[in-house]
Design a protein around this motif. Sequence first.
Motif: not given
Length: 451
Positions: A22-28
């Motif tokens: 599972v790939i989750i990208t996040f910014h702030n």
Amino acid sequence: MPFFFRCRRKKWDYANLPATSVIITFHNEARSTLLRTVVSVLNRSPEHLIKEIILVDDFSDNPRDGEELSKIQKIRVIRNDKREGLMRSRVKGADAAKASVLTFLDSHCECNVNWLEPLLERVALDPTRVVCPVIDVISMDTFQYIGASADLRGGFDWNLVFKWEYLSYAERESRHRDPTQAIRTPMIAGGLFVIDKKYFDKLGKYDMQMDVWGGENLEISFRVWQCGGSLEIIPCSRVGHVFRKRHPYTFPGGSGNVFAKNTRRAAEVWMDEYKHFYYASVPLAKNIPYGDISERLKLRNELQCKPFKWYLQNVYPELAIPHSTTSHTGELRQGIFCLDTMGHLLDGYVALYQCHHTGGNQEWSLTSTGLIKHHDLCLTLPNYMKGVQIVMRICDGSESQKWHRIEPGGLLRHSKYPVCLDSRSTDIRGITAERCSSASDSQKWQLTNSS
Ligand code: UD2
Ligand code: MN
């Protein structure tokens, strides 16, 4: 039988489902929503089907957000050393993934019961399928989970902005006979989907020159369909997502510009001559530089992908093609000179200027109703007098704005009076209306595409 019973009764061949990264990208992202996302993945999935959760921290202000989460089982955190945007971040995550199937999620989701099995099953049966759950709504105000309709699929208008649309009557009928069957969709929302890793790599991952947010879902949708795959929404799989009204993060480059750049890259690579309908719908996009697309064109060529026309006819025949209104968009030329607004606006005159082939002030549309348009302004004959200066006025479809092209020569004649657009006046009056004469070169206009 209500549809959730039908979904619940399904049996999954657990032993043969592949595990996924599972790939989750996040910014702030808020820590609470990030935590809700990963906890729901771990709690609502059969353990052996989750190989790992890869969190790509896209250079959030506080590196601790990710560090804290890396203490949880199966979680790996990759932190970018500069802001990359969601496309390059997802590719980093995908490259690091160890499982044979990739599952992308946004960082503010809640996976529902049995969300994963139906997705993995579809991909295991045919790795060229790219599949999405139904996206339920998590209220932005209360964070409550609200079920969404499953009678929807993804589409767009010529502005190329994603929108949900209702299935046709026939599709709804067939779906209600078997509510578990997959829904083919012309476009995916973009955030939540499962794809075979080898297939993702073979198809060219993402366009690495797209920045921040937007347009990549359009690009991957065209690419999957045109290059031999398919996109589906699997109604038995449900994942909630917080739909937000605005971007809760900074947008280097400005959101409008970046969105237009990404969208242009998708249009230029995949849409062939149909890209002109996008430019006619969003004229300002033509002024946004979109960089070098040669690598993506090469990819399209190597994969021997089908033309956009095929996509329109076979995947999205519901999208109306606006032939009826615009017959030509591009330049109006006389030799090396082009009809140009000279930067004038309402009531301004137009003149010839050396062609620069970048659209802008030299972009004109001839409509089937006889208008010669630049954005909302139309060439207007202010009164019937030979030698009168032509001006630009808001298009209102009145008689003074109607012209037609006469062959041979390409004269542009007023629809009522025997006068033609003429460039003979070299003084400051610009283009004037003169008695039509197929012998004068100053009345002969060629239509050419500016790009
Ligand atoms: C939708 C998609 C989203 C993406 C986008 C178009 C759904 C539910 N969401 O918008 O996944 O396809 O359309 O681009 O289908 N992020 C970064 N770096 C950035 C900007 C964003 O890592 O510079 C992350 C962000 O934290 C989030 C994800 O990318 O986890 C998607 O961003 P969003 O939630 O703002 O996009 P959304 O849901 O409005
Ligand atoms: Mn989101």
